[in-house]
Structure formats: structure tokens, C-alpha cells
Write a protein that holds these residues in place. Structure first.
Motif, PDB file in Angstrom:
ATOM      1  N   ALA A 218      19.340  84.839  29.517  1.00 43.57           N
ATOM      2  CA  ALA A 218      19.033  86.245  29.234  1.00 43.57           C
ATOM      3  C   ALA A 218      18.454  86.445  27.833  1.00 43.57           C
ATOM      4  O   ALA A 218      18.299  87.575  27.389  1.00 43.57           O
ATOM      5  CB  ALA A 218      20.299  87.090  29.385  1.00 43.57           C
ATOM      6  N   ILE A 219      18.104  85.367  27.134  1.00 41.76           N
ATOM      7  CA  ILE A 219      17.687  85.448  25.743  1.00 41.76           C
ATOM      8  C   ILE A 219      16.447  86.317  25.532  1.00 41.76           C
ATOM      9  O   ILE A 219      16.323  87.013  24.539  1.00 41.76           O
ATOM     10  CB  ILE A 219      17.430  84.026  25.172  1.00 41.76           C
ATOM     11  N   GLY A 220      15.526  86.314  26.482  1.00 39.78           N
ATOM     12  CA  GLY A 220      14.331  87.152  26.345  1.00 39.78           C
ATOM     13  C   GLY A 220      13.406  86.668  25.246  1.00 39.78           C
ATOM     14  O   GLY A 220      13.356  85.492  24.898  1.00 39.78           O
ATOM     15  N   GLN A 221      12.660  87.598  24.654  1.00 41.23           N
ATOM     16  CA  GLN A 221      11.629  87.245  23.681  1.00 41.23           C
ATOM     17  C   GLN A 221      12.215  86.664  22.391  1.00 41.23           C
ATOM     18  O   GLN A 221      11.503  86.018  21.623  1.00 41.23           O
ATOM     19  CB  GLN A 221      10.781  88.483  23.351  1.00 41.23           C
ATOM     20  N   GLY A 222      13.519  86.890  22.147  1.00 38.61           N
ATOM     21  CA  GLY A 222      14.141  86.333  20.947  1.00 38.61           C
ATOM     22  C   GLY A 222      14.155  84.819  20.939  1.00 38.61           C
ATOM     23  O   GLY A 222      14.391  84.194  19.899  1.00 38.61           O
ATOM     24  N   ALA A 223      13.914  84.205  22.080  1.00 38.22           N
ATOM     25  CA  ALA A 223      13.923  82.749  22.177  1.00 38.22           C
ATOM     26  C   ALA A 223      12.848  82.115  21.307  1.00 38.22           C
ATOM     27  O   ALA A 223      13.012  81.002  20.800  1.00 38.22           O
ATOM     28  CB  ALA A 223      13.714  82.333  23.638  1.00 38.22           C
ATOM     29  N   LYS A 224      11.744  82.815  21.121  1.00 41.18           N
ATOM     30  CA  LYS A 224      10.607  82.231  20.407  1.00 41.18           C
ATOM     31  C   LYS A 224      10.974  81.881  18.966  1.00 41.18           C
ATOM     32  O   LYS A 224      10.769  80.753  18.510  1.00 41.18           O
ATOM     33  CB  LYS A 224       9.428  83.206  20.440  1.00 41.18           C
ATOM     34  N   GLU A 225      11.545  82.839  18.230  1.00 41.18           N
ATOM     35  CA  GLU A 225      11.902  82.611  16.835  1.00 41.18           C
ATOM     36  C   GLU A 225      13.049  81.621  16.714  1.00 41.18           C
ATOM     37  O   GLU A 225      13.066  80.753  15.829  1.00 41.18           O
ATOM     38  CB  GLU A 225      12.284  83.940  16.173  1.00 41.18           C
ATOM     39  N   GLN A 226      14.022  81.736  17.624  1.00 45.68           N
ATOM     40  CA  GLN A 226      15.166  80.832  17.590  1.00 45.68           C
ATOM     41  C   GLN A 226      14.704  79.390  17.795  1.00 45.68           C
ATOM     42  O   GLN A 226      15.113  78.479  17.076  1.00 45.68           O
ATOM     43  CB  GLN A 226      16.159  81.231  18.693  1.00 45.68           C
ATOM     44  N   ALA A 227      13.852  79.192  18.789  1.00 44.95           N
ATOM     45  CA  ALA A 227      13.349  77.855  19.086  1.00 44.95           C
ATOM     46  C   ALA A 227      12.551  77.295  17.911  1.00 44.95           C
ATOM     47  O   ALA A 227      12.686  76.114  17.554  1.00 44.95           O
ATOM     48  CB  ALA A 227      12.480  77.900  20.331  1.00 44.95           C
ATOM     49  N   ARG A 228      11.747  78.139  17.282  1.00 46.20           N
ATOM     50  CA  ARG A 228      10.908  77.696  16.169  1.00 46.20           C
ATOM     51  C   ARG A 228      11.760  77.202  14.997  1.00 46.20           C
ATOM     52  O   ARG A 228      11.493  76.147  14.419  1.00 46.20           O
ATOM     53  CB  ARG A 228       9.996  78.828  15.713  1.00 46.20           C
ATOM     54  N   GLN A 229      12.818  77.954  14.670  1.00 48.34           N
ATOM     55  CA  GLN A 229      13.649  77.580  13.517  1.00 48.34           C
ATOM     56  C   GLN A 229      14.445  76.303  13.770  1.00 48.34           C
ATOM     57  O   GLN A 229      14.566  75.453  12.887  1.00 48.34           O
ATOM     58  CB  GLN A 229      14.587  78.732  13.148  1.00 48.34           C
ATOM     59  N   PHE A 230      15.006  76.166  14.945  1.00 48.54           N
ATOM     60  CA  PHE A 230      15.742  74.938  15.253  1.00 48.54           C
ATOM     61  C   PHE A 230      14.791  73.738  15.313  1.00 48.54           C
ATOM     62  O   PHE A 230      15.150  72.631  14.915  1.00 48.54           O
ATOM     63  CB  PHE A 230      16.512  75.075  16.570  1.00 48.54           C
ATOM     64  N   GLU A 231      13.595  73.958  15.805  1.00 42.16           N
ATOM     65  CA  GLU A 231      12.599  72.891  15.870  1.00 42.16           C
ATOM     66  C   GLU A 231      12.257  72.407  14.466  1.00 42.16           C
ATOM     67  O   GLU A 231      12.183  71.195  14.197  1.00 42.16           O
ATOM     68  CB  GLU A 231      11.350  73.406  16.589  1.00 42.16           C
ATOM     69  N   GLU A 232      12.066  73.334  13.534  1.00 40.81           N
ATOM     70  CA  GLU A 232      11.750  72.971  12.153  1.00 40.81           C
ATOM     71  C   GLU A 232      12.927  72.282  11.474  1.00 40.81           C
ATOM     72  O   GLU A 232      12.753  71.407  10.617  1.00 40.81           O
ATOM     73  CB  GLU A 232      11.365  74.222  11.352  1.00 40.81           C
ATOM     74  N   SER A 233      14.146  72.658  11.857  1.00 41.83           N
ATOM     75  CA  SER A 233      15.346  72.143  11.209  1.00 41.83           C
ATOM     76  C   SER A 233      15.714  70.729  11.673  1.00 41.83           C
ATOM     77  O   SER A 233      15.888  69.822  10.865  1.00 41.83           O
ATOM     78  CB  SER A 233      16.513  73.094  11.457  1.00 41.83           C
ATOM     79  N   ILE A 234      15.887  70.545  12.975  1.00 43.22           N
ATOM     80  CA  ILE A 234      16.373  69.254  13.486  1.00 43.22           C
ATOM     81  C   ILE A 234      15.445  68.616  14.509  1.00 43.22           C
ATOM     82  O   ILE A 234      15.660  67.472  14.913  1.00 43.22           O
ATOM     83  CB  ILE A 234      17.785  69.399  14.102  1.00 43.22           C
ATOM     84  N   GLY A 235      14.427  69.352  14.967  1.00 43.07           N
ATOM     85  CA  GLY A 235      13.550  68.820  16.011  1.00 43.07           C
ATOM     86  C   GLY A 235      14.219  68.949  17.367  1.00 43.07           C
ATOM     87  O   GLY A 235      15.356  68.495  17.545  1.00 43.07           O
ATOM     88  N   ILE A 236      13.556  69.591  18.283  1.00 43.80           N
ATOM     89  CA  ILE A 236      14.132  69.834  19.613  1.00 43.80           C
ATOM     90  C   ILE A 236      13.355  69.036  20.671  1.00 43.80           C
ATOM     91  O   ILE A 236      12.146  69.181  20.806  1.00 43.80           O
ATOM     92  CB  ILE A 236      14.090  71.339  19.969  1.00 43.80           C
ATOM     93  N   GLU A 237      14.078  68.173  21.388  1.00 45.28           N
ATOM     94  CA  GLU A 237      13.432  67.372  22.446  1.00 45.28           C
ATOM     95  C   GLU A 237      13.556  68.000  23.820  1.00 45.28           C
ATOM     96  O   GLU A 237      12.840  67.613  24.742  1.00 45.28           O
ATOM     97  CB  GLU A 237      14.039  65.963  22.495  1.00 45.28           C
ATOM     98  N   GLY A 238      14.481  68.932  23.975  1.00 49.74           N
ATOM     99  CA  GLY A 238      14.675  69.525  25.291  1.00 49.74           C
ATOM    100  C   GLY A 238      15.504  70.790  25.213  1.00 49.74           C
ATOM    101  O   GLY A 238      16.137  71.082  24.187  1.00 49.74           O
ATOM    102  N   VAL A 239      15.491  71.549  26.294  1.00 53.94           N
ATOM    103  CA  VAL A 239      16.203  72.822  26.374  1.00 53.94           C
ATOM    104  C   VAL A 239      17.175  72.800  27.545  1.00 53.94           C
ATOM    105  O   VAL A 239      16.844  72.293  28.617  1.00 53.94           O
ATOM    106  CB  VAL A 239      15.205  73.994  26.539  1.00 53.94           C
TER     107      VAL A 239
END
Length: 463
Positions: A218-239
Motif C-alpha cells: 500500500a506504499i503508493g507513490q512514497g515508494a520512489k523516494e524511499q527506494a532511492r534513499q536506501f539504494e544510495e545508502s546500502i544498495g538494493i538488489e531486490g524488493v
């Protein structure tokens, strides 16, 4: 989830193409508009929606349908292929020694997902362990410990230690014998600097093979910023997408996948530790479009039958084809079916029974069916072993006693006996058959009806 609306609306639009051999531009426009409406309402990012709809439109107008292919099938194939392309491949998760770090906001479902993933790996023959490092949320340790006990997997946490980095380090040492380590981290109500700093420290100690971002569907459009910050921090390989069993929209997770240039690893489909699926893009989209998912279905059937046999070692499903089909056999079949998950999910996996047929059923059809199954189980629990092994001994006086003992009525007891009789007759037709004879019989039964769909629609039984 609301993303299911895409399948419903698309089937409605495609039905209008029935009988057509060629597509007009207006036909394609209508289908594309339905796709745009459904995806936007499901919170998929606008740019992704436009990219997908443009691809479908150009292919539908420019590509010639193969000989003998109807316009409806041609468009369905294009939509299927483009949707599979949109969701991307499944996250690579080799069945070998590895460490997985989970990240996400508070309430996203990380702790539950950690136990579910551990359970999944255990069913693949590996020994997993969950390391709980959340010292921020009250109750996180107790929840994780209870979930891991239900999943029957190793667990480490320390409620007396308020240093998550030290817990992570010690946890890996204490569970060194495990093949797969799943490290659950703390979340916050929002992306805060201390959350990012903490997870970066834990990552430095844990040195994960892959980091997965856990997102509520149910995250909606807020997922975009959340994903971007975690990606920059630790690198995200999957969801990992959680809570797909409710009214969640699901589209925000697709946006997160695109934003991190990653893929989907798992889908959380319910509240128990078994309610998790490895994401398979072709099967997921196939189910969404009402085309079924036989691979996922066969995995659930195999797992359910195995668990049922483990609970009752004397029972072998193949014995039903050799001798009498008793109420005990029927009860074990129902137990196995319950282990496969919610009935509406199972129906969606069966080609021809999900999708369009589900659209036509009343909204409460699955609830009514599962309620009837529960009543049947209570009735069988109120029977003697003699009655379960030989239902023909159940006369009027026994029916009255069984109805009283089970808290049901005599009519429901009779419905159970009639259902058993129908299943017994069907199974008796298979006894003594070779594989070729059995396939011909299945084909004949499919053509004549009387299968699962008829039973649900006609009120002939619980399935």
C-alpha cells in the motif's frame, strides 16, 4: 489487491474483440485507456504507465497477428509480454550459503518477512537463521522470536542489548552453523538520518551478499523516494512486497523496482509464515490476466500433500486409487487443501477457473465455500472411526447425533455425505486405469463439466 482491477477491466475490454480477426485503432485505444486507468489507480508511476501503454499501442497496431490467431489472443499476448517486461526478472537468490540484509520503514513487514523467508529457505533444504537487530521498536524481539518458532528456524536476538551493530555481529557468530543468515533491521516512521546511519553500520559488519527492501504493497507513490534513499545508502538488489492479500494497490512497489533498477524477490500473501511466494514474473502476470499459474499451483499442492503426509505417516494419497475412498481420505484432502492457502489464491492459479470465472462469482463466494468446508470438518470431527471409514452406516439416528455434536444441522450432514458419494464415484472411475486412460478421462470430464467450477456455481459441494 487493486492491481487485480487491471485483469478484470482488461478481460472486459478483450471480450469486446470476440470474433474479430483485425484490430481497429479505436479498439486499441480503449484497451490502452483501461490499462492506464488501472495502473494509475494502483499508484504505478505515471512515466512507467505511459511507457507501457505506448509500447502496447504501437505493437498492437503495427504487428500482424500470426495466422489463425484472433485479435483478442493477439492483444492478450502483447499485454502479457509487455507487463512481464515491466515487472522485470525475479531477484537472483541461489540456494547456497548467503547473508541477506532486510531494510525498510517501520510497519513495512520486515520482521514477518524475515521469518517467512527463513521458512521458505528451510523448505528448499537449507538451514536458515534470523538475526533480529531491531532495538527501536518495543516488542520486535518477541514478535521475531515467536514467528521463527512457528517457522521452526534458528533465531538470535538479545533484548538486553541496545546496540544493534553488536547484536548483528554476535548473531552471526552464534548462528555460524546456518547456511542462510537473514538480518532484520530496525525501521522508523519516516526516512531519518539515524535510521540510515544505523543500517549503514550494520551493513559494514554483516557484509551481506544482497540487501532487500521490504515494502508494504500500500506504499503508493512514497515508494520512489524511499527506494532511492536506501539504494544510495546500502544498495538494493531486490524488493519484497508484503500484504498483497488485502486491498493494497501494489503499484508503488513496481515504481520502487524501477527506481532502484532491481527486481522483485518475494511476495507476502498472508499472515502465517507459509504465506510467501518466490516472485515469478510470468506466473504473476499470467494470474493477473486470468490465465492461471500452474507452476505455483503445483508447488503448493506438492508442499501441502507432503505436510499432510508428515502429520499422518500411514496415509498415502495413491491408496485412494487402490481401495475404498473414505471420509478419512476426504478429511485429509481438505486438510491438504487448507495448507495450500486462501481459496481465492488457489483458484487464481487454475487456468480457466481464475480470472473471468472469479469475476462472475459473488463477492462472498470464497468465504461461503470456506465456511462450508469448516462446517464439514466439524461434522467429521464429531463422527466415530467406524462412520469415517464406512459412511454408509450413518442413518437417521446417527445423523441427528452428529448434527448435535458438531453444532450444525441434519441437512449439512447430508450434504457432506452426498459430497463424499460424488467424490467416491469420480475416484472409482480412475481405479485400474493406465496413464493414457486417465488422461482421456480427465479430458472427457473437463468437456462435460462437473468439475470445480460447476461445484462452486451449482452449490453441489464445498470445493
Amino acid at each position: 489487491m487493486v492491481l487485480d482491477d487491471l485483469g478484470t477491466s482488461l478481460r472486459s475490454s478483450l471480450d469486446k474483440l470476440q470474433g474479430k480477426s483485425r484490430l481497429s485503432e479505436s479498439d486499441v485505444e480503449e484497451i490502452v485507456k483501461e490499462i492506464q486507468r488501472s495502473l494509475l489507480s494502483a499508484d504505478v508511476d505515471v512515466s512507467l504507465v505511459m511507457e507501457l501503454s505506448d509500447s502496447i499501442k504501437s505493437r498492437a497496431l503495427e504487428e500482424e497477428p500470426p495466422g489463425g490467431t484472433t485479435a483478442k489472443d493477439h492483444v492478450l499476448k502483447i499485454v502479457y509480454e509487455e507487463m512481464v517486461e515491466l515487472v522485470g526478472d525475479s531477484t537472483r537468490l541461489p540456494l547456497e550459503n548467503q547473508t541477506i540484509l532486510l531494510a525498510g520503514l517501520q510497519g513495512s513487514g520486515k520482521t514477518t518477512s524475515a521469518a517467512k523467508m527463513a521458512w521458505w529457505f528451510s523448505k528448499k533444504g537449507l538451514r536458515p537463521a534470523v538475526v533480529q537487530t531491531d532495538t527501536f521498536r518495543p516488542g520486535a524481539y518477541d514478535q521475531a522470536k515467536q514467528m521463527c518458532e512457528r517457522a521452526e528456524v534458528d533465531f538470535y536476538g538479545n533484548p538486553d542489548n541496545d546496540d544493534p551493530v553488536d547484536i548483528a555481529r554476535t548473531g552471526l557468530e552464534e548462528t555460524a552453523d546456518a547456511d542462510v543468515h537473514i538480518v532484520d533491521t530496525a525501521g522508523r516512521h519516516a526516512l531519518e538520518d539515524d535510521l540510515i546511519a544505523e543500517i549503514e553500520e550494520i551493513e559494514g559488519v554483516v557484509d551481506p551478499d544482497r540487501s532487500l527492501l521490504v515494502l508494504d504493497a500500500a506504499i503508493g507513490q512514497g515508494a520512489k523516494e524511499q527506494a532511492r534513499q536506501f539504494e544510495e545508502s546500502i544498495g538494493i538488489e531486490g524488493v519484497v512486497i508484503t500484504k498483497l492479500d488485502g486491498t493494497a494497490k501494489g503499484g508503488g512497489a513496481l515504481t520502487a523496482v524501477n527506481e532502484t533498477d532491481s527486481s522483485i524477490a518475494f511476495l507476502g500473501t498472508g499472515e502465517t509464515v507459509q504465506d510467501i511466494e518466490r516472485f515469478e514474473p510470468s506466473g504473476f502476470i499470467s494470474r493477473l490476466l486470468g490465465m492461471g499459474d500452474l507452476k505455483q499451483l503445483s508447488e503448493r499442492v506438492e508442499r501441502a500433500m507432503q505436510e499432510t503426509q508428515e502429520e499422518d505417516e500411514d496415509w498415502d494419497p495413491e491408496d485412494m486409487l487402490q481401495g475404498d475412498f473414505t471420509l478419512n481420505d476426504m478429511k485429509r484432502q481438505m486438510d491438504a487443501m487448507n495448507k495450500m492457502g486462501p481459496l481465492d489464491q488457489v483458484m487464481d492459479m487454475i487456468p480457466g477457473l481464475g480470472g473471468g470465472m472469479m469475476d462472475e462469482l459473488p463477492d462472498d463466494a470464497m468465504d461461503v465455500t470456506q465456511d462450508r468446508m469448516r462446517r464439514f470438518e466439524r461434522i467429521m470431527d464429531s463422527m466415530t472411526e467406524e462412520e469415517l471409514e464406512n459412511p454408509r452406516v450413518v442413518g437417521q439416528s446417527r445423523t441427528e447425533r452428529i448434527a448435535r455434536g458438531s453444532g450444525t444441522d441434519e441437512e449439512t450432514v447430508q450434504q457432506l455425505l452426498e459430497q463424499h458419494s460424488m467424490m467416491e464415484q469420480t475416484i472409482s472411475q480412475f481405479q485400474g486405469m493406465g496413464d493414457g486412460d486417465m488422461q482421456r478421462m480427465m479430458k472427457k470430464m473437463g468437456g462435460e463439466g462437473g468439475g470445480l467450477g460447476d461445484m462452486m456455481g451449482g452449490g453441489k459441494g464445498p470445493f
